[in-house]
Design a protein around this motif. Structure first.
Motif, short mmCIF file in Angstrom:
data_model
loop_
_atom_site.label_atom_id
_atom_site.label_comp_id
_atom_site.label_asym_id
_atom_site.label_seq_id
_atom_site.Cartn_x
_atom_site.Cartn_y
_atom_site.Cartn_z
N PHE A 20 0.84 -1.20 0.00
CA PHE A 20 0.00 0.00 0.00
C PHE A 20 0.87 1.25 0.00
O PHE A 20 0.62 2.20 -0.75
CB PHE A 20 -0.93 -0.01 1.22
N TRP A 21 1.90 1.26 0.84
CA TRP A 21 2.76 2.44 0.94
C TRP A 21 3.60 2.63 -0.32
O TRP A 21 3.84 3.77 -0.76
CB TRP A 21 3.65 2.36 2.18
N VAL A 22 4.03 1.55 -0.93
CA VAL A 22 4.79 1.66 -2.18
C VAL A 22 3.91 2.24 -3.28
O VAL A 22 4.32 3.12 -4.04
CB VAL A 22 5.37 0.29 -2.60
N ARG A 23 2.67 1.76 -3.36
CA ARG A 23 1.74 2.29 -4.37
C ARG A 23 1.41 3.75 -4.11
O ARG A 23 1.31 4.54 -5.05
CB ARG A 23 0.46 1.46 -4.37
N LEU A 24 1.25 4.10 -2.85
CA LEU A 24 0.94 5.49 -2.51
C LEU A 24 2.08 6.42 -2.91
O LEU A 24 1.85 7.48 -3.50
CB LEU A 24 0.66 5.60 -1.00
N VAL A 25 3.31 6.03 -2.62
CA VAL A 25 4.48 6.83 -3.01
C VAL A 25 4.59 6.91 -4.53
O VAL A 25 4.86 7.97 -5.09
CB VAL A 25 5.77 6.26 -2.38
N ALA A 26 4.34 5.79 -5.22
CA ALA A 26 4.41 5.79 -6.68
C ALA A 26 3.36 6.72 -7.28
O ALA A 26 3.65 7.46 -8.23
CB ALA A 26 4.23 4.36 -7.21
N LEU A 27 2.16 6.69 -6.74
CA LEU A 27 1.11 7.60 -7.24
C LEU A 27 1.46 9.06 -6.95
O LEU A 27 1.26 9.93 -7.81
CB LEU A 27 -0.24 7.25 -6.61
N ALA A 28 1.95 9.34 -5.75
CA ALA A 28 2.33 10.71 -5.41
C ALA A 28 3.43 11.22 -6.33
O ALA A 28 3.37 12.37 -6.82
CB ALA A 28 2.77 10.79 -3.95
N LEU A 29 4.43 10.39 -6.59
CA LEU A 29 5.50 10.79 -7.50
C LEU A 29 4.98 10.96 -8.93
O LEU A 29 5.39 11.87 -9.65
CB LEU A 29 6.64 9.76 -7.47
N ALA A 30 4.08 10.08 -9.34
CA ALA A 30 3.54 10.17 -10.71
C ALA A 30 2.74 11.45 -10.90
O ALA A 30 2.85 12.10 -11.95
CB ALA A 30 2.67 8.96 -11.00
#
Length: 124
Positions: free
Chosen positions: A33-43
């Motif tokens: 969940f945290w990896v996806r959240l960081v990836a979305l925020a960076l995207a």
């Protein structure tokens, strides 16, 4: 460290799109969940991580289905990838503890067996 367990894979089984975030989560031991959240925020903030995601999705190999026997083995290899030196220290400490306990068993057995004690002394 050329083990297949220390390689970054894309995890299609636990992934949503291409399994890159799930693979990074498995590799690092962080919740997906945290990896996806960081990836979305960076995207959303930079844009280029979208391209990096798809490039990684095409470059990374698919995770083998039976890479780990159980969850404890998975946690162990995540610890090895995070900090190999700490893992080596923990293994050395575990072996020292086993050696200490084995020496105590030997001492108990030898002290309670006078014939064995005499034989050991004779060999010295």
């Amino acid at each position: 460290m050329n083990s297949p367990r220390t390689t970054l894979y894309r995890d299609k089984h636990n992934g949503k799109v291409m399994g890159v975030c799930a693979g990074v989560a498995d590799y690092t031991g962080v919740n997906v969940f945290w990896v996806r959240l960081v990836a979305l925020a960076l995207a959303f903030s930079m844009g280029w991580p979208i391209f990096a995601y798809f490039i990684a999705g095409f470059i990374l190999n698919k995770k083998p289905p039976y890479l780990y026997r159980d969850e404890s083995e998975q946690k162990y290899w995540q610890g090895v990838r995070q900090s190999p030196r700490r893992t080596a220290r923990e293994i050395k400490a575990s072996f020292r503890d086993i050696d200490r306990r084995l020496a105590a068993v030997e001492a108990h057995y030898v002290s309670s067996n006078p014939r064995l004690t005499a034989e050991i002394e004779r060999l010295r």
